[in-house]
Scaffold this motif. Structure first.
Motif, PDB file in Angstrom:
ATOM      1  N   CYS A 161     -12.612   2.708 -26.500  1.00  0.00           N
ATOM      2  CA  CYS A 161     -11.366   3.487 -26.470  1.00  0.00           C
ATOM      3  C   CYS A 161     -10.213   2.580 -26.882  1.00  0.00           C
ATOM      4  O   CYS A 161      -9.682   1.848 -26.046  1.00  0.00           O
ATOM      5  N   SER A 162      -9.818   2.650 -28.119  1.00  0.00           N
ATOM      6  CA  SER A 162      -8.871   1.703 -28.705  1.00  0.00           C
ATOM      7  C   SER A 162      -7.588   1.540 -27.907  1.00  0.00           C
ATOM      8  O   SER A 162      -7.175   0.419 -27.595  1.00  0.00           O
ATOM      9  N   GLY A 163      -6.925   2.618 -27.575  1.00  0.00           N
ATOM     10  CA  GLY A 163      -5.647   2.523 -26.861  1.00  0.00           C
ATOM     11  C   GLY A 163      -5.786   1.868 -25.499  1.00  0.00           C
ATOM     12  O   GLY A 163      -5.000   0.984 -25.139  1.00  0.00           O
ATOM     13  N   ASN A 164      -6.783   2.313 -24.744  1.00  0.00           N
ATOM     14  CA  ASN A 164      -6.996   1.734 -23.409  1.00  0.00           C
ATOM     15  C   ASN A 164      -7.338   0.250 -23.498  1.00  0.00           C
ATOM     16  O   ASN A 164      -6.845  -0.558 -22.706  1.00  0.00           O
ATOM     17  N   LEU A 165      -8.178  -0.104 -24.445  1.00  0.00           N
ATOM     18  CA  LEU A 165      -8.607  -1.495 -24.554  1.00  0.00           C
ATOM     19  C   LEU A 165      -7.497  -2.388 -25.089  1.00  0.00           C
ATOM     20  O   LEU A 165      -7.386  -3.551 -24.686  1.00  0.00           O
ATOM     21  N   GLN A 166      -6.644  -1.847 -25.947  1.00  0.00           N
ATOM     22  CA  GLN A 166      -5.468  -2.608 -26.380  1.00  0.00           C
ATOM     23  C   GLN A 166      -4.530  -2.833 -25.190  1.00  0.00           C
ATOM     24  O   GLN A 166      -3.934  -3.912 -25.056  1.00  0.00           O
ATOM     25  N   GLY A 167      -4.419  -1.827 -24.324  1.00  0.00           N
ATOM     26  CA  GLY A 167      -3.589  -1.953 -23.127  1.00  0.00           C
ATOM     27  C   GLY A 167      -4.112  -3.024 -22.188  1.00  0.00           C
ATOM     28  O   GLY A 167      -3.341  -3.856 -21.689  1.00  0.00           O
ATOM     29  N   ILE A 168      -5.420  -3.001 -21.939  1.00  0.00           N
ATOM     30  CA  ILE A 168      -6.027  -4.019 -21.078  1.00  0.00           C
ATOM     31  C   ILE A 168      -5.793  -5.405 -21.674  1.00  0.00           C
ATOM     32  O   ILE A 168      -5.410  -6.343 -20.970  1.00  0.00           O
ATOM     33  N   SER A 169      -6.011  -5.534 -22.966  1.00  0.00           N
ATOM     34  CA  SER A 169      -5.831  -6.824 -23.641  1.00  0.00           C
ATOM     35  C   SER A 169      -4.403  -7.328 -23.483  1.00  0.00           C
ATOM     36  O   SER A 169      -4.180  -8.508 -23.193  1.00  0.00           O
ATOM     37  N   ALA A 170      -3.423  -6.436 -23.665  1.00  0.00           N
ATOM     38  CA  ALA A 170      -2.017  -6.831 -23.538  1.00  0.00           C
ATOM     39  C   ALA A 170      -1.679  -7.241 -22.101  1.00  0.00           C
ATOM     40  O   ALA A 170      -0.928  -8.200 -21.880  1.00  0.00           O
ATOM     41  N   LEU A 171      -2.233  -6.518 -21.134  1.00  0.00           N
ATOM     42  CA  LEU A 171      -1.928  -6.814 -19.731  1.00  0.00           C
ATOM     43  C   LEU A 171      -2.490  -8.147 -19.255  1.00  0.00           C
ATOM     44  O   LEU A 171      -1.881  -8.814 -18.417  1.00  0.00           O
ATOM     45  N   ILE A 172      -3.661  -8.530 -19.762  1.00  0.00           N
ATOM     46  CA  ILE A 172      -4.251  -9.772 -19.251  1.00  0.00           C
ATOM     47  C   ILE A 172      -3.914 -10.993 -20.097  1.00  0.00           C
ATOM     48  O   ILE A 172      -4.206 -12.116 -19.699  1.00  0.00           O
ATOM     49  N   LYS A 173      -3.283 -10.778 -21.242  1.00  0.00           N
ATOM     50  CA  LYS A 173      -2.851 -11.912 -22.064  1.00  0.00           C
ATOM     51  C   LYS A 173      -1.866 -12.743 -21.252  1.00  0.00           C
ATOM     52  O   LYS A 173      -0.918 -12.212 -20.662  1.00  0.00           O
TER      53      LYS A 173
END
Length: 81
Positions: free
Chosen positions: A32-44
């Motif tokens: 799920c592109s949007g959700n996974l981009q969100g997770i990536s941004a949050l844990i960066k």
């Protein structure tokens, strides 16, 4: 860059970079592109241990795992390499 092949999720692979125990970059392949981009941004910028604590054990639709859980597994594998 470290690569982890996921199991039991829509995403098939996670690529990430860690420097001084801080997550610098995370990219999921498929899922799920949007959700996974969100997770990536949050844990960066997050400490690896803190990310594992927050993500480990999250379940998706009764699968027993999820993309966040797989990321926690990937980070644990990276720590133990």
């Amino acid at each position: 860059m470290y690569t982890y092949k996921t199991k039991g999720t829509c995403s098939t692979e996670i690529n990430f970079e860690v420097e001084d125990n801080i997550i610098k970059e995370v990219n999921f392949i498929r899922g799920c592109s949007g959700n996974l981009q969100g997770i990536s941004a949050l844990i960066k910028g997050m400490n690896v241990d803190d990310a594992i604590d927050k993500l480990e054990g999250i379940d998706c639709k009764g699968k027993g795992t999820s993309c966040p859980d797989q990321l926690a597994k990937a980070l644990k594998e990276w720590k133990n390499k």
